[in-house]
Write an enzyme that holds these catalytic residues in place. Structure first.
Site, PDB file in Angstrom:
ATOM      1  N   THR A 205       0.787  -1.235   0.000  1.00 46.56           N
ATOM      2  CA  THR A 205       0.000   0.000   0.000  1.00 46.56           C
ATOM      3  C   THR A 205       0.819   1.286   0.000  1.00 46.56           C
ATOM      4  O   THR A 205       0.722   2.099  -0.914  1.00 46.56           O
ATOM      5  CB  THR A 205      -0.956  -0.016   1.203  1.00 46.56           C
ATOM      6  OG1 THR A 205      -1.841  -1.132   1.064  1.00 46.56           O
ATOM      7  CG2 THR A 205      -1.777   1.266   1.271  1.00 46.56           C
TER       8      THR A 205
ATOM      9  N   ASN B  10       5.440  -0.789   4.109  1.00 48.07           N
ATOM     10  CA  ASN B  10       4.331  -0.203   4.868  1.00 48.07           C
ATOM     11  C   ASN B  10       4.749   0.172   6.285  1.00 48.07           C
ATOM     12  O   ASN B  10       4.112   1.008   6.925  1.00 48.07           O
ATOM     13  CB  ASN B  10       3.169  -1.193   4.958  1.00 48.07           C
ATOM     14  CG  ASN B  10       2.232  -1.100   3.778  1.00 48.07           C
ATOM     15  OD1 ASN B  10       2.370  -0.231   2.920  1.00 48.07           O
ATOM     16  ND2 ASN B  10       1.264  -2.002   3.721  1.00 48.07           N
TER      17      ASN B  10
ATOM     18  N   ASP C 278      -9.401  -4.115  -0.438  1.00 49.41           N
ATOM     19  CA  ASP C 278      -8.202  -4.763   0.081  1.00 49.41           C
ATOM     20  C   ASP C 278      -8.491  -5.568   1.350  1.00 49.41           C
ATOM     21  O   ASP C 278      -8.127  -6.746   1.434  1.00 49.41           O
ATOM     22  CB  ASP C 278      -7.138  -3.704   0.375  1.00 49.41           C
ATOM     23  CG  ASP C 278      -5.853  -4.296   0.921  1.00 49.41           C
ATOM     24  OD1 ASP C 278      -5.076  -4.861   0.124  1.00 49.41           O
ATOM     25  OD2 ASP C 278      -5.620  -4.193   2.143  1.00 49.41           O
TER      26      ASP C 278
ATOM     27  N   ASP D 151      -3.697   0.638  -5.845  1.00 53.01           N
ATOM     28  CA  ASP D 151      -2.268   0.448  -5.607  1.00 53.01           C
ATOM     29  C   ASP D 151      -1.737  -0.899  -6.081  1.00 53.01           C
ATOM     30  O   ASP D 151      -0.570  -1.009  -6.459  1.00 53.01           O
ATOM     31  CB  ASP D 151      -1.963   0.638  -4.119  1.00 53.01           C
ATOM     32  CG  ASP D 151      -2.939  -0.117  -3.212  1.00 53.01           C
ATOM     33  OD1 ASP D 151      -3.885  -0.744  -3.723  1.00 53.01           O
ATOM     34  OD2 ASP D 151      -2.767  -0.052  -1.978  1.00 53.01           O
ATOM     35  N   HIS D 152      -2.558  -1.932  -6.044  1.00 54.54           N
ATOM     36  CA  HIS D 152      -2.101  -3.283  -6.368  1.00 54.54           C
ATOM     37  C   HIS D 152      -3.309  -4.200  -6.474  1.00 54.54           C
ATOM     38  O   HIS D 152      -4.446  -3.786  -6.206  1.00 54.54           O
ATOM     39  CB  HIS D 152      -1.148  -3.813  -5.291  1.00 54.54           C
ATOM     40  CG  HIS D 152      -1.718  -3.708  -3.899  1.00 54.54           C
ATOM     41  ND1 HIS D 152      -2.762  -4.501  -3.453  1.00 54.54           N
ATOM     42  CD2 HIS D 152      -1.413  -2.887  -2.862  1.00 54.54           C
ATOM     43  CE1 HIS D 152      -3.067  -4.172  -2.215  1.00 54.54           C
ATOM     44  NE2 HIS D 152      -2.262  -3.184  -1.825  1.00 54.54           N
TER      45      HIS D 152
ATOM     46  N   HIS E 225      -0.997  -9.708  -1.160  1.00 56.24           N
ATOM     47  CA  HIS E 225      -0.329  -9.007  -2.249  1.00 56.24           C
ATOM     48  C   HIS E 225       1.109  -8.752  -1.819  1.00 56.24           C
ATOM     49  O   HIS E 225       1.525  -9.175  -0.747  1.00 56.24           O
ATOM     50  CB  HIS E 225      -1.046  -7.694  -2.581  1.00 56.24           C
ATOM     51  CG  HIS E 225      -1.281  -6.820  -1.388  1.00 56.24           C
ATOM     52  ND1 HIS E 225      -0.341  -5.929  -0.904  1.00 56.24           N
ATOM     53  CD2 HIS E 225      -2.348  -6.710  -0.541  1.00 56.24           C
ATOM     54  CE1 HIS E 225      -0.822  -5.304   0.154  1.00 56.24           C
ATOM     55  NE2 HIS E 225      -2.034  -5.762   0.420  1.00 56.24           N
TER      56      HIS E 225
END
Length: 444
Positions: free
Chosen positions: A71, A92, A195, A242-243, A347
């Site tokens: 993130t 993170n 998420d 973000d992903h 992730h």
């Protein structure tokens, strides 16, 4: 120095701080991130509002995030245009390899020296060029950069519940007020879903599909509020993430405690149990021994000395990274001393993996309509944001040329810069007059 020459220099100094366009003629910009929204989440769920954005604006087939696909690092790439090894927000968590101290995600948001690492985010750049910016829950928005903060911001509380749809709508209303009542030009808005749901239940779960429906309803609410406030013609809206998310594999797991010939007694510092990534600082004289014990420990685990980490990932060339680094294949997480990671979705994997790719939608006066563009890297988004705001970007790793096909004809960039062509304002006219006067008087 003559008084006239000093006046000319003062005028130049003022002009250097002036925005490239008059604020009154500039379009506003809203960047929205739905954390962990995988590129294909709209394919097994009815998403009429995201589909409408694609019909009325631009859709990318997918967007490739920076590595590592987590993130804070990925969001900071969006607002700086730098690969993670260049902007330095490498995790993170804030950590100190000498003391062993670590801070969780929430606390790290307030550690300015972690974020203020030489790369200036777009909030501050825009403010320095005469614009007003805001951040609502966006990662990095709570830090101080070179002594400056985001002008208007809202910080999420500790133990914040990310899935409250009512609060989502309230936050959208807050952003609309920021644009209309507070006169903001640029806002970043962050949502912590899908998420959290993807982690807890897995990306293929019915709970995740229900959350994607909630995201889509929220996109619909946002666009209605934009229309109701008369902002459609003056606001550019970008929705991205973000992903992506990968299903965690629970068989043949990677557990470093069980690796033959490896001992945590040989480790000075570790950052493990955070998905598929690991950072190790072996004790003095133990690096080669630890490396040899781990490099073939598991067929799904990839262990590297820092200098040998794959260059294509643009991650390891930073002083914050440790002498030994590792990541695992899709679906496999790395367990350290104990198995404390029980997510069903995760992730942080290689950004070349399709399930790490994410979405990009854009609609507004600057964008073409009904256009699907080829995939691109998230590092290019920053150049687009600067262009849309008409500001001069900081040094970055992206390219506006990559994003140019999605822009409408009258929003195409100039030949030399990533910003809109300057429109002469009062300060520029003053400088011009001063230059002419100076020439006539023979000042220079």
């Amino acid at each position: 120095m003559s008084p006239s020459w000093g006046l000319v220099l003062a005028a130049f100094s003022l002009a250097a701080c002036a925005p490239l366009q008059d604020r009154a003629s500039r379009h506003k910009l809203l960047l929205v991130s739905f954390d962990g929204f995988r590129w294909d989440y709209d394919q097994d769920v009815d998403t009429p509002n995201l589909d409408a954005m694609a019909r009325e604006g631009v859709k990318a087939r997918h967007m490739t995030p920076a590595f590592i696909t987590v993130t804070s690092p990925c969001h900071f790439t969006l607002v700086t245009g730098r690969y993670i090894e260049n902007h330095g927000v490498v995790h993170n968590m804030w950590y100190n390899t000498s003391t062993g101290q670590k801070l969780p995600y929430y606390n790290t948001q307030g550690v300015s020296q972690w974020w203020d690492n030489g790369s200036l985010p777009i909030w501050i750049t825009a403010q320095r060029q005469g614009l007003r910016t805001g951040s609502l829950f966006f990662p990095g928005g709570n830090a101080t950069y070179q002594g400056e903060q985001v002008a208007v911001k809202k910080i999420e509380p500790l133990l914040h519940k990310y899935n409250n749809e009512t609060e989502w709508q309230q936050n959208i209303d807050t952003v609309m007020d920021w644009f209309l009542k507070d006169g903001l030009d640029f806002v970043t808005l962050y949502f912590g879903e899908p998420d959290s749901t993807g982690h807890k239940y897995g990306p293929e779960s019915p709970e995740r599909r229900a959350m994607v429906s909630q995201v889509d309803r929220t996109v619909g609410y946002l666009r209605r509020r934009i229309q109701e406030h008369g902002l459609e013609a003056t606001l550019n809206l970008i929705i991205t993430a973000d992903h992506g998310m990968e299903t965690v594999i629970k068989t043949n797991e990677i557990h470093l405690l069980k690796v033959q010939n490896f001992s945590f007694k040989d480790i000075q510092f570790e950052l493990l149990d955070y998905g598929p990534n690991g950072l190790l600082v072996p004790k003095e004289g133990k690096l080669e021994q630890v490396y040899q014990a781990l490099k073939n420990a598991h067929p799904k685990l990839h262990v590297y000395k820092k200098e040998e980490f794959p260059k294509r990932l643009r991650y390891a060339n930073n002083t914050r990274l440790t002498p030994l680094m590792m990541y695992s294949d899709p679906g496999y997480v790395i367990h350290g001393r104990l198995k404390v990671q029980f997510n069903k979705g995760e992730h942080g994997f290689d950004n070349a993996v399709m399930n790490m790719k994410t979405i990009f939608r854009a609609v507004g006066p600057a964008f073409q309509k009904g256009l699907e563009v080829a995939p691109f890297e998230s590092v290019n988004v920053y150049a687009l944001l600067c262009h849309l705001l008409g500001i001069t970007p900081e040094p970055h790793d992206g390219s506006l040329e990559v994003m140019q096909p999605m822009l409408a004809g009258d929003s195409q960039p100039g030949a030399e810069s990533g910003a809109l062509p300057p429109r002469p304002g009062k300060l520029q006219l003053v400088v011009g007059a001063a230059l002419v006067l100076g020439l006539r008087l023979g000042i220079y």
